[in-house]
Design a protein around this motif. Structure first.
Motif, PDB file in Angstrom:
ATOM      1  N   VAL A 147       2.154   1.893  -3.550  1.00 31.26           N
ATOM      2  CA  VAL A 147       1.000   2.383  -4.437  1.00 31.26           C
ATOM      3  C   VAL A 147       0.768   3.884  -4.175  1.00 31.26           C
ATOM      4  N   SER A 148       0.672   4.068  -2.892  1.00 27.42           N
ATOM      5  CA  SER A 148       0.516   5.660  -2.555  1.00 27.42           C
ATOM      6  C   SER A 148       1.893   6.429  -2.885  1.00 27.42           C
TER       7      SER A 148
ATOM      8  N   ILE B 249       1.749   7.088  -6.918  1.00 30.59           N
ATOM      9  CA  ILE B 249       0.790   7.993  -7.380  1.00 30.59           C
ATOM     10  C   ILE B 249       1.164   9.411  -6.819  1.00 30.59           C
TER      11      ILE B 249
ATOM     12  N   LEU C 119      -4.697  -2.060  -2.496  1.00 30.16           N
ATOM     13  CA  LEU C 119      -5.058  -1.181  -3.420  1.00 30.16           C
ATOM     14  C   LEU C 119      -5.809   0.068  -3.027  1.00 30.16           C
TER      15      LEU C 119
ATOM     16  N   TRP D  38      -2.313   8.102  -0.925  1.00 28.00           N
ATOM     17  CA  TRP D  38      -1.478   8.907  -1.763  1.00 28.00           C
ATOM     18  C   TRP D  38      -1.919  10.436  -1.656  1.00 28.00           C
TER      19      TRP D  38
ATOM     20  N   GLY E 129      -3.752   2.062  -0.401  1.00 28.11           N
ATOM     21  CA  GLY E 129      -3.101   2.858  -1.384  1.00 28.11           C
ATOM     22  C   GLY E 129      -3.672   4.082  -2.047  1.00 28.11           C
ATOM     23  N   ALA E 130      -4.832   3.783  -2.552  1.00 27.94           N
ATOM     24  CA  ALA E 130      -5.491   4.807  -3.260  1.00 27.94           C
ATOM     25  C   ALA E 130      -5.897   5.804  -2.254  1.00 27.94           C
TER      26      ALA E 130
ATOM     27  N   ALA F  96       0.884  -1.154   0.163  1.00 28.11           N
ATOM     28  CA  ALA F  96       0.032  -0.060   0.133  1.00 28.11           C
ATOM     29  C   ALA F  96       0.940   1.434  -0.176  1.00 28.11           C
TER      30      ALA F  96
END
Length: 379
Positions: free
Chosen positions: A191-192, A195, A246, A253, A249-250, A188
């Motif tokens: 992902v962050s 982005i 996901l 960010w 992390g979405a 995570a």
């Protein structure tokens, strides 16, 4: 004169010098930080404990021991000699026979079973169902089958961390929780990181209306309830382990983008950015080569803060039934379970909390060391 020309030169050669890259200099500064090195060693040990430890354990993470429910931690094998008699009496009582004698020698036992009617030899299955005994066989039959002499093996188990309220080995559960918590935290955070860094650097460097629109979009996402967003994604894509990191992390960010944007606003006025513009580099080339590398210091430190935060978010989702589901677990779920049983079984809270806190401190030490090593002002 020609002879002198053919003679080798006696002048000493200049020593060959090798340049050092910025990465090698940063790693050299990082190795000098004892706290960061200690934190790195602790993180490696925790990772080995979580991912390699289950390979050396005889218990599965979902294996239930009905005879050892909420057993406190101990280095001594279980069952103890004082409890074997009671365990055998309970087993033969379920078989509806009498226990006339019971002796234990080392890892073997011998018991005499009696009844008013002939005893079915399959009665030994009731003894094997107990966690304390195994491989029970009929050694001798007496009194026309109304008395059986059976023998078998005493099964001894070790529970260094104790067991939970369902009779599962807490040591293996903590290992499994470390696997899921570390995996979710790292994935995570990546992902962050991916982005947020690109988004924040682009918004800060381009500025103007583009920056205004991009940051208003971030504020709109901030206003959305986190739980509502998670439920919405679960409805559309289904519940899965991949969806957990996901989704987290979405959301995480957004903070990363604001931090990188603030760093970019300060960096875009520096001389090296103006020199890059005068050389004709495009906006994306300047962002990729000059802006993003110079924001690594604060970003790395922020990532070390995100990882434990992500672990807590994952435990919150599991509590709502949207995250990791039983028999899988995580450190956050184990801590939540231990908090509910802190008075009757405090070890359920102590052991996962120790690993969580140790990992948190190690991440902070490593983050501080990377920040100092990657600081452009120290180059």
């Amino acid at each position: 004169m020609s002879d002198l020309a053919q003679m080798p030169s006696l002048a000493p050669h200049a020593p060959e010098t090798r340049g050092r890259s910025l990465f090698s200099l940063a790693m050299r500064r990082f190795r000098r930080n004892r706290a960061a090195i200690a934190g790195s060693i602790v993180l490696v040990l925790v990772a080995l404990f979580s991912f390699v430890g289950p390979l050396f354990s005889d218990h599965a993470y979902d294996q239930v021991f009905p005879s050892y429910v909420s057993v406190p931690p101990s280095l001594s094998p279980r069952p103890g000699a004082e409890t074997l008699q009671g365990a055998m009496e309970s087993a033969v009582q379920r078989a509806r026979v009498r226990l006339e004698s019971f002796t234990v020698e080392g890892h073997s036992f011998t018991a005499t079973l009696g009844a008013d009617q002939p005893i079915d030899p399959r009665t030994t299955r009731y003894i094997d169902r107990a966690n304390e005994f195994d491989d029970t066989t009929v050694k001798e039959t007496q009194e026309d089958g109304r008395k059986l002499i059976v023998e078998g093996r005493v099964t001894r188990e070790y529970f260094p961390f104790g067991t939970d309220s369902n009779g599962r080995d807490l040591l293996v559960r903590v290992m499994l929780g470390g696997q899921i918590s570390i995996a979710v935290g790292v994935l995570a955070s990546l992902v962050s990181l991916g982005i947020g860094v690109v988004y924040g650097a682009t918004a800060g460097y381009l500025g103007g209306r583009i920056d205004n629109v991009m940051m208003r979009f971030v504020e709109i996402l901030y206003s959305l309830p986190f739980v509502f967003l998670v439920v919405l994604l679960v409805v559309f894509f289904g519940r899965s382990f991949i969806l957990i990191f996901l989704v987290i992390g979405a959301v995480e960010w957004l903070d990363m983008a604001r931090i990188v944007r603030g760093q970019t606003l300060a960096l875009k006025r520096r001389e090296f950015v103006g020199a890059a513009e005068s050389l004709g580099l495009s906006d994306w080339q300047i962002i990729r080569r000059h802006i993003i590398p110079n924001t690594i210091g604060p970003v790395v430190v922020f990532v070390t803060v995100i990882v434990p935060k992500v672990i807590l978010l994952e435990s919150f989702l599991s509590f709502l039934g949207l995250g990791v589901q039983a028999p899988l677990t995580s450190w956050g779920a184990l801590i939540a379970e231990g908090a509910n049983n802190i008075q009757s079984a405090p070890w359920l809270l102590i052991f996962p909390s120790i690993f969580f806190v140790v990992t948190l401190f190690a991440l902070n030490f490593v983050g501080d060391g990377l920040r100092d090593a990657l600081d452009p002002r120290d180059r």
